[in-house]
Design an enzyme around this catalytic site. Sequence first.
Site, short mmCIF file in Angstrom:
data_model
loop_
_atom_site.label_atom_id
_atom_site.label_comp_id
_atom_site.label_asym_id
_atom_site.label_seq_id
_atom_site.Cartn_x
_atom_site.Cartn_y
_atom_site.Cartn_z
N ARG A 21 0.83 -1.20 0.00
CA ARG A 21 0.00 0.00 0.00
C ARG A 21 0.87 1.26 0.00
O ARG A 21 1.73 1.43 0.85
CB ARG A 21 -0.92 0.02 1.22
CG ARG A 21 -1.99 1.12 1.16
CD ARG A 21 -2.93 1.06 2.36
NE ARG A 21 -3.52 -0.24 2.54
CZ ARG A 21 -4.58 -0.71 1.85
NH1 ARG A 21 -5.13 0.06 0.92
NH2 ARG A 21 -5.06 -1.91 2.09
N GLU A 44 0.37 -7.93 -3.76
CA GLU A 44 -0.83 -7.10 -3.97
C GLU A 44 -0.46 -5.63 -3.96
O GLU A 44 0.25 -5.17 -3.06
CB GLU A 44 -1.83 -7.39 -2.85
CG GLU A 44 -2.89 -6.35 -2.63
CD GLU A 44 -3.64 -6.51 -1.32
OE1 GLU A 44 -4.33 -5.55 -0.93
OE2 GLU A 44 -3.55 -7.58 -0.68
N THR A 73 -8.00 -3.57 -2.32
CA THR A 73 -9.00 -2.50 -2.25
C THR A 73 -9.78 -2.42 -3.57
O THR A 73 -10.05 -1.35 -4.09
CB THR A 73 -8.36 -1.14 -1.89
OG1 THR A 73 -7.35 -1.34 -0.89
CG2 THR A 73 -9.39 -0.19 -1.30
N LYS A 133 -10.41 -13.70 3.36
CA LYS A 133 -9.53 -12.81 4.11
C LYS A 133 -10.26 -12.32 5.36
O LYS A 133 -11.25 -11.59 5.25
CB LYS A 133 -9.15 -11.65 3.18
CG LYS A 133 -8.60 -10.41 3.81
CD LYS A 133 -8.37 -9.38 2.70
CE LYS A 133 -8.29 -7.97 3.25
NZ LYS A 133 -8.03 -6.98 2.20
N GLY A 163 -2.56 -6.03 11.04
CA GLY A 163 -1.84 -6.07 12.30
C GLY A 163 -0.97 -7.30 12.51
O GLY A 163 -0.55 -7.56 13.64
N GLY A 183 0.79 -6.21 5.80
CA GLY A 183 0.80 -4.81 5.41
C GLY A 183 2.00 -4.05 5.92
O GLY A 183 3.14 -4.31 5.54
N SER A 184 1.76 -3.12 6.84
CA SER A 184 2.79 -2.15 7.22
C SER A 184 3.97 -2.77 7.96
O SER A 184 5.04 -2.17 8.01
CB SER A 184 2.19 -1.03 8.06
OG SER A 184 1.58 -1.54 9.22
#
Length: 209
Positions: A21, A44, A73, A133, A163, A183-184
Amino acid sequence: MTHVAAFDAAFARCPLIAILRGVKPDEVEAIGEALADAGFALIEVPLNSPDPLDSIGRLANRLKGRAVIGAGTVLTTADVAAVADAGGTMIISPNTNVDVIAASASAGLVSLPGFATPSEAFAALRAGATALKLFPAEAASPAVLKAFGAVVPPGTRLLPVGGIAPETMAPWLAAGAAGFGLGSALYRPGLSANEVGDRARAFIAALGR
């Protein structure tokens, strides 16, 4: 090989989806290479990233045969068509939109919708979802995932997303998680390709395979 078969093969190699992202087209190929070199096979690019279709096309060309590339998204059927035109074969959404799922499935694409309730899980599967998911995982728990696993059809792949860090994976795996969306803790804007590669290897080590 169909797109779903290619996804199944990639998932069997490494059931971790890298969520990039915020990635930009001019950096995405180096980051994709770092992920593939670390062992990732599913990548992704969320559609709320800068020029996401450009990034998807670049990854699809650069990592052809090495990784399955898709979009996150994805909220509309028009998005599904745009991602496919760009070279993406994996359609990932934060929600259970049966129109998006059905459009993905009918086009032979991989469908990974988000769900948070049994009703959403079964609606997604009826519409043709490839895997599910659990999102946001921060609002659930391994115990919740285990309960879902007891009622969905055998073999349904459930992936917590949100998370997830290397040190939090073990309880989810013990509860039946088939894989994860990352993710992050794996990628955020500003990280170099080398830093992303290091983080990718830490996640793969935490799989314990």
